[in-house]
Design a protein around this motif. Sequence first.
Motif, PDB file in Angstrom:
ATOM      1  N   HIS A 109     -23.153 -16.483 -25.102  1.00  0.00           N
ATOM      2  CA  HIS A 109     -22.766 -15.130 -24.694  1.00  0.00           C
ATOM      3  C   HIS A 109     -23.536 -14.661 -23.460  1.00  0.00           C
ATOM      4  N   PRO A 110     -23.209 -15.250 -22.297  1.00  0.00           N
ATOM      5  CA  PRO A 110     -23.948 -14.951 -21.067  1.00  0.00           C
ATOM      6  C   PRO A 110     -23.490 -13.679 -20.357  1.00  0.00           C
ATOM      7  N   LEU A 111     -22.646 -12.872 -20.999  1.00  0.00           N
ATOM      8  CA  LEU A 111     -22.093 -11.687 -20.353  1.00  0.00           C
ATOM      9  C   LEU A 111     -22.797 -10.417 -20.802  1.00  0.00           C
ATOM     10  N   GLU A 112     -22.905  -9.467 -19.864  1.00  0.00           N
ATOM     11  CA  GLU A 112     -23.295  -8.095 -20.171  1.00  0.00           C
ATOM     12  C   GLU A 112     -22.103  -7.210 -19.831  1.00  0.00           C
ATOM     13  N   LEU A 113     -21.996  -6.065 -20.496  1.00  0.00           N
ATOM     14  CA  LEU A 113     -20.842  -5.191 -20.314  1.00  0.00           C
ATOM     15  C   LEU A 113     -21.301  -3.795 -19.899  1.00  0.00           C
ATOM     16  N   TYR A 114     -20.757  -3.330 -18.768  1.00  0.00           N
ATOM     17  CA  TYR A 114     -21.072  -2.009 -18.227  1.00  0.00           C
ATOM     18  C   TYR A 114     -19.819  -1.136 -18.265  1.00  0.00           C
ATOM     19  N   VAL A 115     -20.026   0.178 -18.322  1.00  0.00           N
ATOM     20  CA  VAL A 115     -18.913   1.117 -18.432  1.00  0.00           C
ATOM     21  C   VAL A 115     -19.074   2.223 -17.396  1.00  0.00           C
ATOM     22  N   PHE A 116     -18.102   2.322 -16.486  1.00  0.00           N
ATOM     23  CA  PHE A 116     -18.013   3.486 -15.613  1.00  0.00           C
ATOM     24  C   PHE A 116     -17.142   4.517 -16.323  1.00  0.00           C
ATOM     25  N   VAL A 117     -17.751   5.599 -16.737  1.00  0.00           N
ATOM     26  CA  VAL A 117     -17.050   6.651 -17.471  1.00  0.00           C
ATOM     27  C   VAL A 117     -16.649   7.753 -16.506  1.00  0.00           C
ATOM     28  N   ASN A 118     -15.356   8.005 -16.410  1.00  0.00           N
ATOM     29  CA  ASN A 118     -14.848   9.164 -15.679  1.00  0.00           C
ATOM     30  C   ASN A 118     -14.431  10.283 -16.639  1.00  0.00           C
ATOM     31  N   ARG A 119     -13.751   9.895 -17.749  1.00  0.00           N
ATOM     32  CA  ARG A 119     -13.271  10.891 -18.694  1.00  0.00           C
ATOM     33  C   ARG A 119     -13.322  10.322 -20.113  1.00  0.00           C
ATOM     34  N   VAL A 120     -14.385  10.637 -20.811  1.00  0.00           N
ATOM     35  CA  VAL A 120     -14.527  10.284 -22.224  1.00  0.00           C
ATOM     36  C   VAL A 120     -15.125  11.488 -22.940  1.00  0.00           C
ATOM     37  N   SER A 142     -25.648   8.281 -12.495  1.00  0.00           N
ATOM     38  CA  SER A 142     -24.515   9.186 -12.255  1.00  0.00           C
ATOM     39  C   SER A 142     -24.186   9.116 -10.772  1.00  0.00           C
ATOM     40  N   PRO A 143     -23.495   8.064 -10.341  1.00  0.00           N
ATOM     41  CA  PRO A 143     -23.224   7.891  -8.913  1.00  0.00           C
ATOM     42  C   PRO A 143     -22.454   9.077  -8.324  1.00  0.00           C
ATOM     43  N   GLN A 144     -22.859   9.507  -7.136  1.00  0.00           N
ATOM     44  CA  GLN A 144     -22.120  10.548  -6.435  1.00  0.00           C
ATOM     45  C   GLN A 144     -20.727  10.019  -6.088  1.00  0.00           C
ATOM     46  N   GLN A 145     -19.707  10.867  -6.309  1.00  0.00           N
ATOM     47  CA  GLN A 145     -18.319  10.478  -6.033  1.00  0.00           C
ATOM     48  C   GLN A 145     -18.012   9.110  -6.648  1.00  0.00           C
ATOM     49  N   GLN A 146     -18.302   9.016  -7.925  1.00  0.00           N
ATOM     50  CA  GLN A 146     -18.188   7.724  -8.620  1.00  0.00           C
ATOM     51  C   GLN A 146     -16.802   7.116  -8.487  1.00  0.00           C
ATOM     52  N   ALA A 147     -15.748   7.902  -8.714  1.00  0.00           N
ATOM     53  CA  ALA A 147     -14.396   7.352  -8.668  1.00  0.00           C
ATOM     54  C   ALA A 147     -14.074   6.780  -7.297  1.00  0.00           C
ATOM     55  N   GLU A 148     -14.498   7.481  -6.239  1.00  0.00           N
ATOM     56  CA  GLU A 148     -14.248   6.993  -4.886  1.00  0.00           C
ATOM     57  C   GLU A 148     -15.027   5.705  -4.610  1.00  0.00           C
ATOM     58  N   GLN A 149     -16.299   5.686  -5.020  1.00  0.00           N
ATOM     59  CA  GLN A 149     -17.104   4.480  -4.809  1.00  0.00           C
ATOM     60  C   GLN A 149     -16.548   3.301  -5.598  1.00  0.00           C
ATOM     61  N   LEU A 150     -16.128   3.574  -6.827  1.00  0.00           N
ATOM     62  CA  LEU A 150     -15.579   2.500  -7.652  1.00  0.00           C
ATOM     63  C   LEU A 150     -14.277   1.975  -7.055  1.00  0.00           C
ATOM     64  N   THR A 151     -13.447   2.876  -6.539  1.00  0.00           N
ATOM     65  CA  THR A 151     -12.210   2.450  -5.876  1.00  0.00           C
ATOM     66  C   THR A 151     -12.513   1.518  -4.707  1.00  0.00           C
ATOM     67  N   CYS A 152     -13.516   1.860  -3.917  1.00  0.00           N
ATOM     68  CA  CYS A 152     -13.897   0.992  -2.797  1.00  0.00           C
ATOM     69  C   CYS A 152     -14.398  -0.360  -3.296  1.00  0.00           C
ATOM     70  N   ALA A 153     -15.220  -0.348  -4.334  1.00  0.00           N
ATOM     71  CA  ALA A 153     -15.743  -1.611  -4.875  1.00  0.00           C
ATOM     72  C   ALA A 153     -14.620  -2.467  -5.446  1.00  0.00           C
ATOM     73  N   LEU A 154     -13.542  -1.818  -5.907  1.00  0.00           N
ATOM     74  CA  LEU A 154     -12.379  -2.533  -6.436  1.00  0.00           C
ATOM     75  C   LEU A 154     -11.317  -2.724  -5.357  1.00  0.00           C
ATOM     76  N   VAL A 155     -11.776  -2.851  -4.117  1.00  0.00           N
ATOM     77  CA  VAL A 155     -10.953  -3.123  -2.930  1.00  0.00           C
ATOM     78  C   VAL A 155      -9.711  -2.233  -2.876  1.00  0.00           C
ATOM     79  N   GLY A 156      -9.921  -0.924  -3.086  1.00  0.00           N
ATOM     80  CA  GLY A 156      -8.859   0.050  -2.879  1.00  0.00           C
ATOM     81  C   GLY A 156      -7.927   0.275  -4.051  1.00  0.00           C
ATOM     82  N   GLN A 157      -8.217  -0.282  -5.206  1.00  0.00           N
ATOM     83  CA  GLN A 157      -7.347  -0.104  -6.376  1.00  0.00           C
ATOM     84  C   GLN A 157      -7.647   1.261  -7.017  1.00  0.00           C
TER      85      GLN A 157
END
Length: 250
Positions: A109-120, A142-157
């Motif tokens: 089990h070499p995986l770790e799991l992270y969660v970006f929470v926008n609405r929970v 608590s990243p500033q403008q998390q959704a925007e940063q995450l969108t960029c990290a996910l190549v615009g998705q």
Amino acid sequence: MRHKNTVALREFLKGYRAIDEADVHPTDQQERLPMPPMSLRRNGETVALPERDVTPFGVLLENRYSRRAYSESPLTLDELSFLLWAAQGVKQVKEHCTLRTAPSGGARHPLELYVFVNRVEGLCPGLYHYLAVEGQLERLDSPQQQAEQLTCALVGQRFAGYAPVCLVWTAVPYRSEWRYDDHAHKDILLDAGHSCQNVYLACEELKLGCCALAAYDQEAMDGLLGLSSEPTDSKEAEFAVYACCVGRPK
């Protein structure tokens, strides 16, 4: 200190950054070459299979789709807890391994799991880490403008960056290399697939939608997670390998 072949294999596990831009060329699809067959037949004798019985699990498999459109409705904390347990939940701790809800080569089990929470419900937006053995979440940032940063990290998705939840799996290669050395890296990616498929089936059970994401910017995603994206031969090396967004379908 890991040897050169191990470092190269670790780099292969990473996203687009592992591809030499100088070697990028049009795909055969872009060149309009013929598509390969969707399945193979070896000209052996065929046997007719009986009709499938419709079981509850069969319904989950039948209904499993990637869903990319979500409502503004938040997930509940109970729903998120079930998804995390389905992905990486620990059922038993043994001396040299854990037994979990998803299979893993050598139970490493070499995986770790992270969660970006926008609405929970009941959780502040931000980055969380799933503590699988304890069955808990730890809040990291608590990243500033998390959704925007995450969108960029996910190549615009954008649908993924703004989803109620985005799960990100990271690999800790040495956890598998400790046993399998340079044979570990194929298993690491297989393990990520096993874990994400559990999320798909759990989402079907909960009437949620999800979409697996293999396209991401390695440096940007690792940066959002607070991880180093530089090539490393450290036993503590950790980097993103997979993601999946989850929401309530529109």
